[in-house]
Design a protein around this motif. Structure first.
Motif, PDB file in Angstrom:
ATOM      1  N   SER A   1       0.758  -1.030  -0.117  1.00 57.28           N
ATOM      2  CA  SER A   1      -0.157   0.035  -0.067  1.00 57.28           C
ATOM      3  C   SER A   1       0.819   1.159  -0.019  1.00 57.28           C
ATOM      4  O   SER A   1       0.181   2.373  -0.115  1.00 57.28           O
ATOM      5  N   VAL A   2       2.120   1.079   0.379  1.00 54.94           N
ATOM      6  CA  VAL A   2       3.178   2.096   0.212  1.00 54.94           C
ATOM      7  C   VAL A   2       3.094   3.290   1.304  1.00 54.94           C
ATOM      8  O   VAL A   2       4.024   3.756   1.939  1.00 54.94           O
ATOM      9  N   ARG A   3       1.999   4.119   1.268  1.00 58.55           N
ATOM     10  CA  ARG A   3       1.904   5.147   2.332  1.00 58.55           C
ATOM     11  C   ARG A   3       2.088   4.840   3.793  1.00 58.55           C
ATOM     12  O   ARG A   3       1.451   4.062   4.162  1.00 58.55           O
ATOM     13  N   ALA A   4       3.187   5.904   4.352  1.00 56.48           N
ATOM     14  CA  ALA A   4       3.370   5.548   5.713  1.00 56.48           C
ATOM     15  C   ALA A   4       3.953   6.929   5.928  1.00 56.48           C
ATOM     16  O   ALA A   4       5.158   7.088   5.743  1.00 56.48           O
ATOM     17  N   ASN A   5       3.387   7.776   6.833  1.00 56.32           N
ATOM     18  CA  ASN A   5       3.700   9.033   7.122  1.00 56.32           C
ATOM     19  C   ASN A   5       3.126   9.533   8.425  1.00 56.32           C
ATOM     20  O   ASN A   5       1.841   8.984   8.849  1.00 56.32           O
ATOM     21  N   GLU A   6       3.650  10.531   9.230  1.00 55.39           N
ATOM     22  CA  GLU A   6       2.911  10.938  10.327  1.00 55.39           C
ATOM     23  C   GLU A   6       1.895  11.613  10.495  1.00 55.39           C
ATOM     24  O   GLU A   6       0.889  11.774  11.078  1.00 55.39           O
ATOM     25  N   LYS A   7       1.707  12.286   9.138  1.00 55.57           N
ATOM     26  CA  LYS A   7       0.629  13.108   8.863  1.00 55.57           C
ATOM     27  C   LYS A   7      -0.640  12.391   8.584  1.00 55.57           C
ATOM     28  O   LYS A   7      -1.699  12.974   8.316  1.00 55.57           O
ATOM     29  N   GLY A   8      -0.391  11.316   8.199  1.00 52.90           N
ATOM     30  CA  GLY A   8      -1.641  10.359   7.822  1.00 52.90           C
ATOM     31  C   GLY A   8      -2.030  10.746   6.356  1.00 52.90           C
ATOM     32  O   GLY A   8      -3.332  10.407   5.988  1.00 52.90           O
TER      33      GLY A   8
END
Length: 672
Positions: free
Chosen positions: A608-615
């Motif tokens: 799924s790729v997406r991984a960040n603190e901002k969501g």
């Protein structure tokens, strides 16, 4: 697991209670109905103009402003290619392009892509247009519309091209719908100008004696299941019917049965179209298997190899008048060879004979084409291909449009404005919408298909409800979330046993969510996203699957929403063993989700790729992309993702909750 079925939160869909799809008092369009035909014409003419403009601008901007490294990183230009002639495809020259002794850089050229061939700079020199025929790690083969001069000298450059033909044909269809009442007898339905959409659509078409035969046929549904039989019956009786085909429910199988029944009852000529060449080929293959005489329009290069005998070009080669054409061409070529030695009146007469000879060739070839079309029961083409000049003077009262939710409305209208009286649209508006390049055209509605708009207007629709692809556990969540729990299983868990190489959290439910605490990053070209932790884990997961011995690489699909992640995965699998013939991962497919619509594999590994603190989740929030991604698998689904990021979207959060509640999280894989 069946006991947990009710725990899945469903998606709320449809218009609010009491709302009306169409109001005849409205003077302005609401984007669903068009009380004034002119509003529809002006709206879609503007949208497709934006689409072409933005596509041309994007191509030109790349050529003018992007440096060589960026073009290569994006995979849209190949430099320093050597060229060789590589045979013919039904009279068109094939050119093979390669870099001596080396593999080509990673690129995005695919079978059927329109490309331009030049020496150094396509903006400053005459280019040659071509179509990609095939590719391998070391070369790419294209079919060109003219022979490149001195092909073996110096080097070549290959660029992605823009498609102006599609735009022109869509404009023609919009004009026909607006100004020509004979373009289709269903104009008022398409515009939404009727008081009761359902009853008006359900009326029989004016097809003369054929109509009675079709109505009699409606009860003879053969081996179709109950929902397919209902769709089939409507397709025989109604002048406009829609078939919604959720993943794995046999929509193309049903479409082929409808076309075959139309053909058997003499309802020709029939036009069968779809948005993509792959989908048209699927219809064609099904029709040929049913013994239907079907002909395929379009360039043979874009047709599946085993089906090329059904193309117009191949049929022309076999036609009984072919010998006459070859004889005239031979005489003309002899005359051309003798021309330099002639003088005066003799030379003038020879010129006249040559001119008349070519005119006769064109006349006989047109006669051959007409003869082939006259004897075909079904003519198969893409939506844009249906605008071919070959069909200009022909009328098609019966039209079936497969993949209707992947075609833009103006593209759908190309086949529908050729005299349509009796129409079936097949698609699923819960899967991916049409691909639109222009952001402004997309935001203003070009990505809403005619199928989806007709659903909103209240056109009669039948949903196919029995799925034959997925293990029941894989089917469970998408059925509840997207299809109101109506999907049933035509296969059992015993038909879809879990592959043994992977340690499933629950061997009776081959779904695994592996929570990955990695971080996304921008891909090297800055235009996409990638995630190294997920990519590296994907290689490990594929190795586990292969270790069991009951799954081969060609039965596995590695899928991701982001093209940047596709490039990274390609590199990692290349380094880990390669995907060419005789290499470790030969046959393994790595594609974007969008490139996998309509496809299936025994096992899908989804990054799924997406991984960040901002969501931030970008276009992952399109629930249709999620639906497609998780419904490609037959025997096993393994999803890699960052839970805290994914839970920022309601649909992804629902899937994560379902996986957790069902005991399908696979933390143990991270420590193996």
């Amino acid at each position: 697991m069946a006991d947990r079925k009710g725990t899945v939160r469903r998606m709320v869909r449809g218009p609010p209670a009491g709302s009306s799809a169409n109001s005849e008092n409205d003077e302005e369009s609401d984007g669903v109905s068009f009380p004034r035909s002119q509003d529809h014409f002006e709206r879609f003419t503007r949208l497709i103009a934006w689409e072409l403009e933005d596509e041309m601008l994007a191509v030109e901007e790349r050529l003018q402003k992007w440096n060589r490294n960026r073009l290569v990183e994006n995979g849209i230009t190949l430099f320093d290619l050597e060229g060789r002639n590589d045979g013919w495809l039904f009279g068109e020259r094939i050119v093979k392009l390669f870099t001596r002794g080396e593999a080509l850089p990673h690129h995005r050229f695919r079978h059927g892509d329109i490309v331009t061939l030049s020496r150094k700079n396509p903006l400053k020199e005459k280019t040659i247009e071509g179509t990609v025929l095939s590719r391998s790690r070391k070369f790419i083969r294209i079919v060109v519309n003219e022979q490149p001069a001195k092909i073996r000298q110096d080097t070549w450059r290959l660029d992605r091209g823009a498609n102006r033909i599609a735009h022109d044909r869509m404009v023609g269809a919009l004009e026909a719908l607006f100004s020509d009442e004979n373009s289709t007898l269903l104009r008022e339905l398409f515009y939404g100008q009727v008081r009761d959409m359902e009853s008006s659509s359900s009326r029989p078409a004016n097809l003369g004696g054929i109509q009675k035969r079709l109505q009699a046929q409606s009860k003879h549904t053969g081996e179709l299941n109950s929902s397919q039989a209902s769709a089939f019956s409507n397709a025989m009786e109604y002048r406009l019917s829609l078939i919604q085909g959720p993943p794995g429910t046999g929509k193309t199988h049903t479409a082929v049965r409808i076309l075959a029944a139309w053909a058997r009852n003499g309802a020709g000529p029939i036009l069968a179209v779809a948005d993509s060449n792959v989908a048209v080929d699927n219809l064609l293959e099904g029709l040929l298997d049913q013994g239907v005489k079907a002909i395929r329009l379009g360039q043979p290069v874009k047709v599946r190899e085993n089906l090329r005998d059904a193309t117009m070009a191949a049929q022309m080669e076999e036609h009984h008048l072919r010998e006459d054409v070859d004889t005239i061409i031979g005489l003309n070529e002899d005359a051309l060879r003798r021309l330099p030695s002639l003088k005066g009146k003799e030379k003038g007469l020879a010129h006249r004979d040559i001119k008349n000879g070519w005119k006769e060739v064109r006349r006989v070839e047109n006669q051959m084409r007409d003869d082939i079309l006259e004897h075909a029961q079904v003519i198969c083409a893409t939506c844009v291909g249906a605008g071919d000049r070959l069909l200009d003077s022909r009328r098609f009262p019966l039209v079936l449009l497969d993949e209707a939710t992947q075609a833009t409305e103006p593209a759908s209208l190309i086949p529908l404005t050729k005299g349509a009286r009796h129409v079936v649209l097949v698609g699923d508006h819960h899967q991916l919408p049409p691909t639109v390049i222009s952001r402004r055209a997309e935001q203003d509605g070009l990505s809403k298909s005619l199928f989806e708009r007709l659903i909103a207007l209240g056109a009669p629709s039948t949903m196919l409800t029995t799925q034959y692809r997925m293990h029941p556990a894989i089917r469970e969540w998408p059925s509840e979330r997207f299809y109101a729990g109506k999907l049933e299983d035509g296969v059992s868990a015993n038909d879809r046993t879990a592959p043994v190489g992977f340690m499933w959290p629950n061997w009776d439910a081959p779904v695994a969510f592996i929570p990955v605490e990695g971080a996304e990053s921008s891909s090297p070209d800055g235009a996409s996203k990638q995630n190294m932790d997920e990519a590296a884990l994907a290689v490990r997961v594929v190795d586990m699957l292969l270790s069991g011995g009951d799954i081969s690489p060609n039965q596995i699909g590695v899928v991701t929403p982001y093209s940047g992640q596709v490039r990274l995965l390609n590199d990692l699998f290349e380094n880990a063993g390669g995907r060419e013939e005789n290499e470790r991962y030969h046959g393994l497919e790595i594609k974007t989700v969008d490139g996998y619509q309509g496809r299936e594999k025994e096992v899908i590994v989804l990054s799924s790729v997406r991984a960040n603190e901002k969501g931030e989740m970008g276009f992952l929030t399109d629930r249709r992309r999620l639906n497609v991604a998780i419904t490609r698998a037959r025997r096993g689904l393994i999803l890699l993702g960052h839970p805290r990021t994914l839970r920022n979207d309601p649909s992804w959060e629902s899937w994560c909750d379902w996986a957790s509640e069902s005991g399908l999280e696979a933390y143990h894989v991270l420590h193996m």
